[in-house]
Motif scaffolding. Structure first.
Motif, PDB file in Angstrom:
ATOM      1  N   ARG A  45      -6.491  -1.982  -6.080  1.00 37.30           N
ATOM      2  CA  ARG A  45      -6.902  -0.711  -5.472  1.00 37.30           C
ATOM      3  C   ARG A  45      -6.205   0.464  -6.154  1.00 37.30           C
ATOM      4  O   ARG A  45      -6.821   1.496  -6.415  1.00 37.30           O
ATOM      5  N   ALA A  46      -4.921   0.268  -6.461  1.00 34.18           N
ATOM      6  CA  ALA A  46      -4.188   1.338  -7.142  1.00 34.18           C
ATOM      7  C   ALA A  46      -4.754   1.579  -8.537  1.00 34.18           C
ATOM      8  O   ALA A  46      -4.844   2.720  -8.999  1.00 34.18           O
ATOM      9  N   SER A  47      -5.163   0.515  -9.197  1.00 34.65           N
ATOM     10  CA  SER A  47      -5.781   0.640 -10.517  1.00 34.65           C
ATOM     11  C   SER A  47      -7.081   1.440 -10.418  1.00 34.65           C
ATOM     12  O   SER A  47      -7.317   2.367 -11.213  1.00 34.65           O
ATOM     13  N   LEU A  48      -7.910   1.110  -9.426  1.00 31.40           N
ATOM     14  CA  LEU A  48      -9.185   1.824  -9.272  1.00 31.40           C
ATOM     15  C   LEU A  48      -8.945   3.299  -8.942  1.00 31.40           C
ATOM     16  O   LEU A  48      -9.652   4.179  -9.413  1.00 31.40           O
ATOM     17  N   LYS A  49      -7.932   3.551  -8.144  1.00 35.86           N
ATOM     18  CA  LYS A  49      -7.651   4.917  -7.711  1.00 35.86           C
ATOM     19  C   LYS A  49      -7.133   5.785  -8.859  1.00 35.86           C
ATOM     20  O   LYS A  49      -7.461   6.959  -8.968  1.00 35.86           O
ATOM     21  N   THR A  50      -6.316   5.171  -9.715  1.00 37.16           N
ATOM     22  CA  THR A  50      -5.682   5.954 -10.779  1.00 37.16           C
ATOM     23  C   THR A  50      -6.411   5.837 -12.110  1.00 37.16           C
ATOM     24  O   THR A  50      -6.143   6.615 -13.023  1.00 37.16           O
TER      25      THR A  50
ATOM     26  N   CYS B 114     -13.882  -5.324 -11.330  1.00 34.58           N
ATOM     27  CA  CYS B 114     -12.495  -5.267 -10.890  1.00 34.58           C
ATOM     28  C   CYS B 114     -12.081  -6.614 -10.303  1.00 34.58           C
ATOM     29  O   CYS B 114     -12.899  -7.523 -10.153  1.00 34.58           O
TER      30      CYS B 114
ATOM     31  N   GLU C 165     -14.650  -2.973  -3.165  1.00 31.98           N
ATOM     32  CA  GLU C 165     -13.724  -1.961  -3.689  1.00 31.98           C
ATOM     33  C   GLU C 165     -14.367  -1.036  -4.715  1.00 31.98           C
ATOM     34  O   GLU C 165     -14.065   0.142  -4.751  1.00 31.98           O
ATOM     35  N   CYS C 166     -15.202  -1.570  -5.578  1.00 34.95           N
ATOM     36  CA  CYS C 166     -15.749  -0.711  -6.640  1.00 34.95           C
ATOM     37  C   CYS C 166     -17.271  -0.716  -6.685  1.00 34.95           C
ATOM     38  O   CYS C 166     -17.870   0.002  -7.485  1.00 34.95           O
TER      39      CYS C 166
ATOM     40  N   GLU D  33       0.819  -1.208   0.000  1.00 32.21           N
ATOM     41  CA  GLU D  33       0.000   0.000   0.000  1.00 32.21           C
ATOM     42  C   GLU D  33       0.858   1.267   0.000  1.00 32.21           C
ATOM     43  O   GLU D  33       0.520   2.244  -0.655  1.00 32.21           O
TER      44      GLU D  33
ATOM     45  N   GLN E 162       1.852   3.643  -5.040  1.00 28.50           N
ATOM     46  CA  GLN E 162       1.605   4.902  -5.756  1.00 28.50           C
ATOM     47  C   GLN E 162       2.868   5.380  -6.447  1.00 28.50           C
ATOM     48  O   GLN E 162       2.843   5.821  -7.592  1.00 28.50           O
TER      49      GLN E 162
END
Ligand SMILES: [Zn+2]
Lengths: 71, 270
Positions: free
Chosen positions: B165-170, B196, B268-269, B137, B141
């Motif tokens: 999670r990083a994919s969803l965030k970015t 996802c 998550e999504c 985590e 990033q």
């Protein structure tokens, strides 16, 4: 009176199951409740929340698949 | 120099722009690139413009094991511009049946160093950035910085959860693959367009430690993932493995796609 049965294909093999069978009941019947499984029902991925609600129909195709998390 | 700098380091001698042509889309490929990539430039889906597009692309490859070895080699060979390779492990003897970038003499070395050496020799045109670091985590990033795509060469659920999670965030696509024995599975997750990774696997436990696996299986699944990554980078977005999970069963040589619907219960999504 006999319980009505339907025929489904499970992991490529034909199986006779009770007509009100759900994915959840089949997972119990086939003793798969302890393994991490992916369930494919007629070509679609089924999410665990659906297992108890999804009643099987005659002719359905079901696959229990072990997911692969190695690399 | 007293303390080694922990930050990123790129291995390759940087060409000057004079040899390279401008990046304005109309410029020509260098002659040596035209020759190196000749047999793929001939594809109507690629051509010189597609090759230049690949040459400008930036990829994070997480994990340099069985899948990661194949992914790294094929992305490098195809001429991606920038490849950041991340892994925290060192090479072990028991890796060598499947992790084809690591050789017997590499046992004990950092995987990023072992892989970086081979890749740099393989295709010195690719800018490599080896990062000997865990996928976590608090690192992800930074690992993703300036990348267009996340490619999954990891070997466990937890790292994949971090990458998802990083994919969803970015909003960056996540090219997922996993293997076990003769079998594998893969899917291309694109935030906002597909379910996802956690839609599918949020209820799964930690997995079974170290599964047995064949190098040939890693080769198949890693190659399919790299094909997906290259298609994405080339802009072939209509033909990706999206909304489908491809199940590869090597014993029966069965390849089957399972349709994926959005999962409203996804933590998550959803
Ligand atoms: Zn989701």
């Amino acid at each position: 009176m006999m319980t009505a049965t339907i025929h489904i294909t499970l992991n490529g093999f034909e199986e006779a199951v009770v007509s009100e069978a759900t994915i959840a009941s089949l997972i119990r019947d086939f003793n798969e409740q302890d393994s991490d499984l992916i369930v494919e029902h007629n070509g679609c991925f089924v999410y665990p929340a659906e297992y108890g609600k999804r009643v099987l129909q005659d002719g359905d195709r079901l696959e229990f698949i072990n997911p692969n998390f190695g690399g | 120099m007293t303390s080694p700098h922990p930050g990123p380091k790129s291995v390759r001698t940087v060409d000057t722009d004079s040899d390279k042509g401008k990046t304005d889309g109309k410029s020509m490929l260098r002659q040596k690139d035209r020759e190196r990539y000749q047999r793929q430039i001939g594809l109507p889906e690629i051509g010189e413009q597609g090759q230049k597009r690949l040459g400008r692309s930036r990829v994070l490859l997480a994990g340099l094991g069985g899948l990661g070895s194949v992914l790294a080699a094929s992305l490098c060979a195809a001429g991606v511009g920038f490849l950041r390779i991340a892994d925290r492990d060192r090479v072990e003897l028991s890796n060598l049946n499947r992790q084809i970038l690591h050789w017997t003499a590499d046992i004990g070395r950092e995987k990023t160093v072992s892989a970086g050496e081979k890749l740099a020799a393989f295709n010195p045109e690719v800018v490599l950035e080896p990062r000997q670091i865990a996928i976590a985590e608090d690192t992800v990033q930074e690992l993703l910085r300036d990348c267009q795509i996340i490619v999954d060469g990891t070997d466990n659920l937890e790292s994949r959860r971090v990458l998802n999670r990083a994919s969803l965030k970015t909003g960056l696509p996540f090219i997922h693959g996993g293997i076990n024995g003769f079998n594998g599975m893969l899917s291309t997750f694109i935030p906002g367009r597909t379910p996802c990774f956690e839609c599918l696997f949020s209820e799964f436990g930690g997995g079974s430690g170290c599964p047995s696996v064949l190098g040939a299986t890693a080769g198949i699944v890693g190659s399919l993932q790299s094909l997906e990554a290259l298609k994405y980078l080339l802009g072939m977005h209509a033909e990706l493995l999206t909304g489908r999970l491809l199940i590869v069963q090597g014993r029966s040589m069965t390849f089957r796609k399972i349709r994926l619907e959005p999962n409203p219960a996804c933590p998550e999504c959803g």
